[in-house]
Design an enzyme around this catalytic site. Structure first.
Site, PDB file in Angstrom:
ATOM      1  N   CYS A   1     -16.615  16.919   4.994  1.00 14.34           N
ATOM      2  CA  CYS A   1     -16.252  17.212   6.371  1.00 14.34           C
ATOM      3  C   CYS A   1     -16.089  18.710   6.548  1.00 14.34           C
ATOM      4  O   CYS A   1     -16.009  19.453   5.578  1.00 14.34           O
ATOM      5  CB  CYS A   1     -14.943  16.513   6.707  1.00 14.34           C
ATOM      6  SG  CYS A   1     -15.043  14.747   6.400  1.00 14.34           S
TER       7      CYS A   1
ATOM      8  N   ARG B   1     -24.516  21.052   9.260  1.00 12.24           N
ATOM      9  CA  ARG B   1     -24.488  19.981   8.278  1.00 12.24           C
ATOM     10  C   ARG B   1     -24.673  18.604   8.935  1.00 12.24           C
ATOM     11  O   ARG B   1     -24.940  17.627   8.249  1.00 12.24           O
ATOM     12  CB  ARG B   1     -23.132  19.963   7.583  1.00 12.24           C
ATOM     13  CG  ARG B   1     -22.807  21.186   6.805  1.00 12.24           C
ATOM     14  CD  ARG B   1     -21.321  21.447   6.887  1.00 12.24           C
ATOM     15  NE  ARG B   1     -20.817  21.979   5.655  1.00 12.24           N
ATOM     16  CZ  ARG B   1     -20.093  21.285   4.793  1.00 12.24           C
ATOM     17  NH1 ARG B   1     -19.789  20.043   5.036  1.00 12.24           N
ATOM     18  NH2 ARG B   1     -19.673  21.840   3.696  1.00 12.24           N
TER      19      ARG B   1
ATOM     20  N   TRP C   1     -17.731  13.639   8.473  1.00 11.70           N
ATOM     21  CA  TRP C   1     -18.887  12.936   7.896  1.00 11.70           C
ATOM     22  C   TRP C   1     -18.265  11.714   7.238  1.00 11.70           C
ATOM     23  O   TRP C   1     -17.656  11.804   6.181  1.00 11.70           O
ATOM     24  CB  TRP C   1     -19.589  13.849   6.888  1.00 11.70           C
ATOM     25  CG  TRP C   1     -20.672  13.205   6.091  1.00 11.70           C
ATOM     26  CD1 TRP C   1     -20.549  12.607   4.869  1.00 11.70           C
ATOM     27  CD2 TRP C   1     -22.056  13.122   6.433  1.00 11.70           C
ATOM     28  NE1 TRP C   1     -21.769  12.158   4.439  1.00 11.70           N
ATOM     29  CE2 TRP C   1     -22.706  12.449   5.368  1.00 11.70           C
ATOM     30  CE3 TRP C   1     -22.816  13.534   7.528  1.00 11.70           C
ATOM     31  CZ2 TRP C   1     -24.078  12.192   5.376  1.00 11.70           C
ATOM     32  CZ3 TRP C   1     -24.178  13.267   7.516  1.00 11.70           C
ATOM     33  CH2 TRP C   1     -24.792  12.623   6.464  1.00 11.70           C
TER      34      TRP C   1
ATOM     35  N   ASN D   1     -10.635  16.613   3.962  1.00 11.31           N
ATOM     36  CA  ASN D   1     -11.992  16.481   3.445  1.00 11.31           C
ATOM     37  C   ASN D   1     -11.854  15.906   2.053  1.00 11.31           C
ATOM     38  O   ASN D   1     -11.104  16.435   1.240  1.00 11.31           O
ATOM     39  CB  ASN D   1     -12.647  17.871   3.414  1.00 11.31           C
ATOM     40  CG  ASN D   1     -14.049  17.841   2.844  1.00 11.31           C
ATOM     41  OD1 ASN D   1     -14.654  16.773   2.730  1.00 11.31           O
ATOM     42  ND2 ASN D   1     -14.569  18.996   2.504  1.00 11.31           N
ATOM     43  N   GLY D   2     -12.538  14.801   1.765  1.00  4.58           N
ATOM     44  CA  GLY D   2     -12.450  14.221   0.428  1.00  4.58           C
ATOM     45  C   GLY D   2     -12.256  12.720   0.507  1.00  4.58           C
ATOM     46  O   GLY D   2     -12.435  12.114   1.560  1.00  4.58           O
TER      47      GLY D   2
ATOM     48  N   GLU E   1     -41.271  11.591  -9.559  1.00  4.02           N
ATOM     49  CA  GLU E   1     -40.423  12.347  -8.630  1.00  4.02           C
ATOM     50  C   GLU E   1     -40.683  13.853  -8.773  1.00  4.02           C
ATOM     51  O   GLU E   1     -40.758  14.574  -7.781  1.00  4.02           O
ATOM     52  CB  GLU E   1     -38.946  11.995  -8.895  1.00  4.02           C
ATOM     53  CG  GLU E   1     -37.911  12.762  -8.103  1.00  4.02           C
ATOM     54  CD  GLU E   1     -38.017  12.592  -6.580  1.00  4.02           C
ATOM     55  OE1 GLU E   1     -38.774  11.741  -6.108  1.00  4.02           O
ATOM     56  OE2 GLU E   1     -37.346  13.373  -5.870  1.00  4.02           O
TER      57      GLU E   1
ATOM     58  N   LYS F   1     -42.008  16.219  -5.789  1.00  3.85           N
ATOM     59  CA  LYS F   1     -41.316  17.448  -5.345  1.00  3.85           C
ATOM     60  C   LYS F   1     -42.295  18.609  -5.300  1.00  3.85           C
ATOM     61  O   LYS F   1     -42.326  19.369  -4.343  1.00  3.85           O
ATOM     62  CB  LYS F   1     -40.165  17.824  -6.300  1.00  3.85           C
ATOM     63  CG  LYS F   1     -38.924  16.988  -6.277  1.00  3.85           C
ATOM     64  CD  LYS F   1     -38.090  17.102  -5.041  1.00  3.85           C
ATOM     65  CE  LYS F   1     -38.543  16.169  -3.976  1.00  3.85           C
ATOM     66  NZ  LYS F   1     -37.968  14.915  -3.795  1.00  3.85           N
TER      67      LYS F   1
ATOM     68  N   GLU G   1     -44.806  18.235  -2.407  1.00  8.59           N
ATOM     69  CA  GLU G   1     -44.159  18.332  -1.084  1.00  8.59           C
ATOM     70  C   GLU G   1     -43.923  19.779  -0.649  1.00  8.59           C
ATOM     71  O   GLU G   1     -44.129  20.114   0.512  1.00  8.59           O
ATOM     72  CB  GLU G   1     -42.771  17.659  -1.122  1.00  8.59           C
ATOM     73  CG  GLU G   1     -42.771  16.172  -0.918  1.00  8.59           C
ATOM     74  CD  GLU G   1     -41.349  15.608  -0.947  1.00  8.59           C
ATOM     75  OE1 GLU G   1     -41.024  14.827  -0.057  1.00  8.59           O
ATOM     76  OE2 GLU G   1     -40.567  15.950  -1.865  1.00  8.59           O
TER      77      GLU G   1
ATOM     78  N   HIS H   1     -56.593   6.041 -20.189  1.00  7.40           N
ATOM     79  CA  HIS H   1     -57.321   5.105 -19.319  1.00  7.40           C
ATOM     80  C   HIS H   1     -57.880   5.799 -18.088  1.00  7.40           C
ATOM     81  O   HIS H   1     -58.158   5.157 -17.076  1.00  7.40           O
ATOM     82  CB  HIS H   1     -56.412   3.943 -18.922  1.00  7.40           C
ATOM     83  CG  HIS H   1     -55.956   3.150 -20.099  1.00  7.40           C
ATOM     84  ND1 HIS H   1     -56.810   2.365 -20.836  1.00  7.40           N
ATOM     85  CD2 HIS H   1     -54.739   3.074 -20.709  1.00  7.40           C
ATOM     86  CE1 HIS H   1     -56.131   1.803 -21.840  1.00  7.40           C
ATOM     87  NE2 HIS H   1     -54.873   2.236 -21.783  1.00  7.40           N
TER      88      HIS H   1
ATOM     89  N   LYS I   1     -37.725  14.768   7.630  1.00  8.06           N
ATOM     90  CA  LYS I   1     -36.587  14.329   6.815  1.00  8.06           C
ATOM     91  C   LYS I   1     -36.380  12.827   6.951  1.00  8.06           C
ATOM     92  O   LYS I   1     -36.032  12.141   6.002  1.00  8.06           O
ATOM     93  CB  LYS I   1     -35.339  15.084   7.285  1.00  8.06           C
ATOM     94  CG  LYS I   1     -34.105  14.811   6.471  1.00  8.06           C
ATOM     95  CD  LYS I   1     -34.172  15.510   5.137  1.00  8.06           C
ATOM     96  CE  LYS I   1     -33.180  14.971   4.128  1.00  8.06           C
ATOM     97  NZ  LYS I   1     -33.665  15.114   2.746  1.00  8.06           N
TER      98      LYS I   1
END
Ligand code: G6P
Length: 611
Positions: free
Chosen positions: A2, A27, A74, A98-99, A484, A488, A491, A507, A606
């Site tokens: 947050c 954010r 958040w 926050n937490g 992955e 990355k 992208e 192969h 996104k």
């Protein structure tokens, strides 16, 4: 994750707080609020939605107060609505947080028995009532805060006002950031530097187990025992754009470096070392029902990076919990007639919670009688709303289009699920459980050390930056990791990159091997290490240029590679975490060397909310 702002001085607090919160809005948030003290009373305003909703609500209202606190939320506990928005309050205490408070349920039950009336679903409101409870016993304000802190398990940064004192703001930190800002005759507190920067660049960071008391003309610091402590002030040289990225050049790099912390946040309150258990709430209860079914199987649906997370999970869940797992792209699943039904637990993985194909796959699954467990980062997004149960990753807002911290927090949740299922099926002995839980809890520190000390990427970057193609190989659980890594790189650097299972090279892809072809290989000391070495030798002898991700101190493997990057040892199951970080960094630095738009690569979004 947050945003927090606090102000005390001679100016009106409202515009300062709103401007500070605005600086944290990049954010992305779901609700916001402010609190002031006037004539011995609190004035509290909160709204659901973006900060602009709060700005609209406050428009035309003139708050005289020159002391106040503000928050953008958040959500982690409780829906993102007005009642759960911060600030929260009791009779004499108003605060922002926050937490995550791990033991809030137990504290809540105790407070309710003592007669406290709790309105929201949040863990935060419990803290107000806990402090109030000590005030009711006659403690002074600071001692009441300290006594409450002793009872809180978890992570927090807190900024607190006392109804009966408009001269002080109280702050405390354990695990979530807080920074103090100093100016002549006024002082500030915030979760992040951008909220302060237009007022001052003289700051001090609160560390864990430290408190601060802000007055107009001074700030004093204490430990949690009430002893006063000295704090060094620093001058921040960042401009606003740098500050939003905590000084990193791109959000992606910032998010890569956030991974140790957000993995720790995702584990918090779920890994119980005392009881040697994993707590996944409703999801755990749903899984328990499924393990009792004779033909129980799991079908993962996801897209992009989230799909790779599902592929990693297959190794863990089948190996540890002996539950068959299939992993499918949501876009494929929705247009065939998959055999899912009431014995199927469909696991939908999505950072955004809005991916159209995954949402459609969930709807199809439910029609066929399956139950859906989603793993998601954005609370109250569409996918959790349509799932039977959800486990949230606590990655916080991910802004870089190329997903990094969302992936590692997804696999954190998936590993916890694998261990939980194995526990439910009684497949692990005590020692095994203990080892796995300890390894998980130590993981953030291993990753933090790696991110501080890694070496060797610059030469790999130099080699790759002008290449048109790059291949990635790995085996076993490293196979989805190299997929992955290849994703990355393509992208954000626009270099054509393909990932192959090491054993599959012969192969087909080996036909592409010739002098100087770049190949990134994960060559970690796992049970497929010898096989990988043979696969690498086969392509090296055809001229491939081998860039190895290798286990620290592994001298033999260094000889095999043209370039190498060492990663720390970790328990075998957790190696995907240590190998994916260098691959994220490699993609980042190659893209940076090429000067691409890293945070918003061409043609990508996104969140893909259309088919
Ligand atoms: C987009 C993003 C990817 C992401 C994928 C799935 O393609 O650019 O980073 O992996 O969607 O998104 P989700 O939010 O469902 O995880």
């Amino acid at each position: 994750m947050c945003g927090i702002v606090g102000y005390i001085g001679d100016q009106k607090a409202k515009p300062i707080l709103l401007a500070g919160l605005k600086r944290l809005e990049y954010r992305g948030y779901d609700s916001a609020g402010v609190a002031f003290i006037k004539n011995g009373d609190f004035q509290i305003e909160r709204t659901q939605g973006k900060l602009s909703c709060l700005v609209d609500k406050l428009a035309g209202k003139d708050f005289e107060a020159t002391i106040g606190i503000g928050h953008t939320r958040w959500a982690t506990h409780g829906r993102p609505d007005e009642i759960n928005a911060h600030p929260h309050y009791s009779k004499d205490v108003v605060l922002v947080h926050n937490g995550i408070i791990e033991n809030y349920k137990k504290l809540k039950d105790d407070l309710i028995i003592k007669g406290h009336q709790i309105e929201s679903e949040t863990d935060t409101e419990i803290i107000c009532h806990l402090i109030q409870d000590f005030l009711n016993q006659g403690y002074d304000f600071q001692k009441a805060i300290r006594s409450a802190l002793k009872e809180l398990h978890g992570a927090y940064s807190l900024v607190i006002l006392n109804r009966n004192d408009n001269q002080r703001i109280y702050c405390a930190r354990k695990g979530s950031p807080l920074v103090l800002g100093f100016n002549n005759g006024e002082n500030f507190v915030a979760s992040d530097i951008p909220a302060l920067l237009s007022h001052t660049n003289e700051v001090a960071f609160l560390h864990d187990f430290e408190m601060a008391v802000l007055e107009k003309t001074q700030v004093t610091f204490y430990d949690f025992e009430g002893n006063s402590i000295e704090k060094e002030r620093q001058i921040i040289q960042w401009n606003m754009a740098q500050a939003e990225k905590s000084g990193y050049k791109h959000f992606m790099l910032k998010e890569i470096h956030e991974q140790p912390r957000v993995i720790a946040d995702t584990l918090l309150g779920r890994v119980d070392l005392e009881k040697m258990n994993i707590w996944l709430d409703d999801a755990g209860r749903l899984m328990k029902k499924f393990v009792q079914k004779p033909d129980f199987h799991i079908h993962v649906v996801a897209c992009g990076t989230s799909w790779h997370a599902g592929m990693v999970a297959r190794y863990w869940i089948e190996n540890l919990a002996k539950v068959p797992v299939s992993v499918e792209l949501s876009s494929e699943f929705r247009y065939r007639q998959p055999l899912v039904g009431e014995n199927t637990l469909v696991v939908a993985i999505s950072q955004s919670g809005e991916t159209a194909d995954t949402l459609a796959a969930i709807r199809e699954s439910k029609k066929m009688g399956a139950k859906v467990l989603s793993i998601c980062n954005v609370i109250e997004s569409s996918i959790p709303r349509e799932s039977d149960v959800t486990i949230y990753t606590h990655a916080g807002p991910e802004i870089g289009v190329a997903s990094t911290k969302a992936f590692t927090t997804q696999i954190t949740v998936l590993y916890m699920m694998a261990v939980k299922l194995a526990l439910q099926k009684k497949l692990l002995d005590d020692q095994d459980i203990q080892d796995r839980m300890k390894a998980l809890v130590e993981l953030p520190n291993i990753l933090k050390t790696f991110l501080r000390q890694y070496k060797g990427l610059d030469m790999m970057t130099e080699y790759l930056r002008n290449k048109e193609h790059c291949y990635f190989i790995g085996r076993g659980i490293q196979y989805p990791i190299i997929l992955e890594g290849a994703l990355k790189l393509k992208e954000i650097s626009y270099i054509h990159a393909d990932g192959y299972a090491g054993g599959e090279m012969k192969h087909g892809p080996i036909a592409l091997m010739e002098d100087g072809v770049p190949v990134v290989a994960t060559l970690l000391k796992d049970d497929l290490y010898d096989k990988m070495v043979s696969n690498v030798q086969e392509i090296k002898s055809r001229g491939a240029f081998i860039m190895g991700i290798i286990t620290q101190g592994d001298e033999d493997t260094k000889q095999l590679c043209d370039l190498y990057l060492e990663v720390p040892e970790a328990s075998m199951d957790l190696l995907p975490f240590v190998s994916v970080l260098p691959l994220q960094l490699l993609a980042y630095y190659v893209a940076d060397a090429k000067g691409t738009d890293i945070d918003q690569p061409r043609n990508l979004a996104k969140s893909v909310t259309v088919e």
